[in-house]
Design a protein around this motif. Structure first.
Motif, PDB file in Angstrom:
ATOM      1  N   ASN A 172       0.823  -1.215   0.000  1.00 22.93           N
ATOM      2  CA  ASN A 172       0.000   0.000   0.000  1.00 22.93           C
ATOM      3  C   ASN A 172       0.854   1.261   0.000  1.00 22.93           C
ATOM      4  O   ASN A 172       0.596   2.202  -0.753  1.00 22.93           O
ATOM      5  N   ASN A 176       1.158   3.936  -3.071  1.00 21.44           N
ATOM      6  CA  ASN A 176       0.838   5.358  -2.878  1.00 21.44           C
ATOM      7  C   ASN A 176       1.976   6.238  -3.373  1.00 21.44           C
ATOM      8  O   ASN A 176       1.749   7.263  -4.018  1.00 21.44           O
ATOM      9  N   LYS A 276      -7.821  10.552  -5.213  1.00 23.70           N
ATOM     10  CA  LYS A 276      -7.661   9.938  -6.535  1.00 23.70           C
ATOM     11  C   LYS A 276      -9.010   9.726  -7.203  1.00 23.70           C
ATOM     12  O   LYS A 276     -10.039   9.690  -6.519  1.00 23.70           O
ATOM     13  N   GLY A 285      -6.546   2.263   1.661  1.00 23.70           N
ATOM     14  CA  GLY A 285      -5.169   1.782   1.831  1.00 23.70           C
ATOM     15  C   GLY A 285      -4.548   2.135   3.176  1.00 23.70           C
ATOM     16  O   GLY A 285      -4.119   1.255   3.926  1.00 23.70           O
TER      17      GLY A 285
END
Ligand SMILES: Nc1ncnc2c1ncn2[C@@H]1O[C@H](COP(=O)(O)OP(=O)(O)OP(=O)(O)O)[C@@H](O)[C@H]1O
Ligand SMILES: [Mg+2]
Length: 333
Positions: A172, A176, A276, A285
């Motif tokens: 995660n 990112n 996003k 996440g």
């Protein structure tokens, strides 16, 4: 009611991921056998090929005037090129098979089922597996320079943890960082106003500060190449690095992406908070990372970020109790 809805959504999401994970582990398991046939045969095939080429050389030496039919066939198959290219083809097949083996091994390691017990885990192996799986997102593509990953690994003891969950955290955080670096690449080449948008987002060299239209030919500062640094260190329970009874390992994932505003930073650990688009992020996440690190492992997760200055996530995980004499199960035994 809102909380219940959240929990349901969470469960749905993690069930989906776990089904996908099982599917992926199954596929990789099936690929492993035929892959071993290939890997096991590449070296003998290379040796046989070289033997045959050597034999061909001996024939050419002792029978310099071949029959017309042989000469004709040698021309048809372009023998000189074949002799040069055949070992290269086998070499690249060998390298490809080796690379596939690494990927398969990484996915198997990554998707290893968590048992109910914690296990003693080599954290660097977890990071390396995750990087192998993410290779496709990191490598250069066309004019996109790719992302440079620097590993600054300290000396770590084995860590008693749920390895699958820790791998999920690493995945995660790295995703990112990659998303953020890709985003800054896109913005770097974004063109505003009525000017034509550049079709290839990596085509025009524009500095990161310059999000407005920059006419070609104008001198620009070279953009900082996208970079991720992964740093690990062990901190003994007395604060120095020498004591291995207890203590914790700290894993930092640092990117030189766009960073975050204070407002965004305040919300990143909230479930479903995302900046996003809908096809790119669910906003779960970091919420999941926090639950795994803090609730499951009694560790900490912190974020340091400023707009334009990149982002650093640091996770600290207690090494575990085995140092104090309690034996955790060693997966290698
Ligand atoms: N390295 C980073 N650089 C800049 N912003 C980041 C970084 N990591 C996280 N963020 C911000 O934190 C938000 C929340 O992250 P989180 O991982 O929880 O969700 P997501 O990435 O948007 O979606 P998901 O992980 O569920 O696919 C992101 O949308 C982004 O705005
Ligand atoms: Mg994310």
């Amino acid at each position: 009611l809102k909380k219940l809805e959240l929990a349901q959504e969470h469960l749905k999401q993690s069930e989906k991921m776990s089904t996908l994970g099982q599917l992926c582990a199954g596929v990789v398991h099936e690929i492993n056998n035929p892959l071993n046939f290939i890997c096991g045969n590449v070296t003998p095939a290379k040796d046989y090929g070289e033997d045959l080429l050597r034999l061909l050389g001996l024939y050419a030496k002792h029978y310099p005037q071949p029959a017309a039919e042989i000469q004709q066939y040698a021309d048809v198959i372009d023998l000189d090129f074949l002799i040069e290219d055949f070992p290269k083809a086998l070499l690249s097949m060998g390298l490809g098979a080796e690379r596939l083996q690494q990927i398969v091994q990484s996915v198997r390691h990554f998707s290893r089922q968590d048992t109910y017990e914690k296990q003693r885990v080599n954290i660097h192996q977890g990071i390396d597996s995750t990087l192998t799986i993410l290779h496709n997102r990191l490598k250069p593509k066309g004019k996109n320079p790719g992302i440079t990953v620097t590993k600054d690994y300290g000396k770590l003891p084995l860590v008693e943890c749920y390895s699958g969950s820790i791998n999920q955290v690493l995945m995660n955080l790295l995703c990112n960082a990659i998303d953020a670096l890709e985003e800054s690449q896109v913005n770097r080449f974004k063109v505003t106003g009525s000017a034509a948008v550049q079709a290839d987002r990596f085509q025009v060299p524009v500095s990161p500060q310059c999000s407005d239209y920059c006419p070609q030919g104008v001198k620009q500062k070279a953009p900082a190449p996208p970079k991720i640094t992964i740093r690990t260190k062990f901190i003994g329970s007395d604060g120095d690095q020498g004591d291995s009874s207890g203590g914790q390992v700290v894993i930092s994932i640092i990117d030189n992406g766009p960073g975050m505003t204070e407002e965004v930073k305040q919300k990143i650990f909230e479930p479903f908070f995302t900046t996003k688009s809908i096809d790119k992020g669910t906003g779960l996440g970091l919420d999941i990372c926090k639950k795994i690190v803090v609730e499951q492992h009694g560790g900490q997760i912190t974020c340091t970020s400023n707009p334009g200055k990149g982002t650093e996530f640091a996770i600290a995980i207690p090494v575990g109790s085995y140092h104090k004499g309690l034996q955790a199960k060693d997966p290698n035994q």
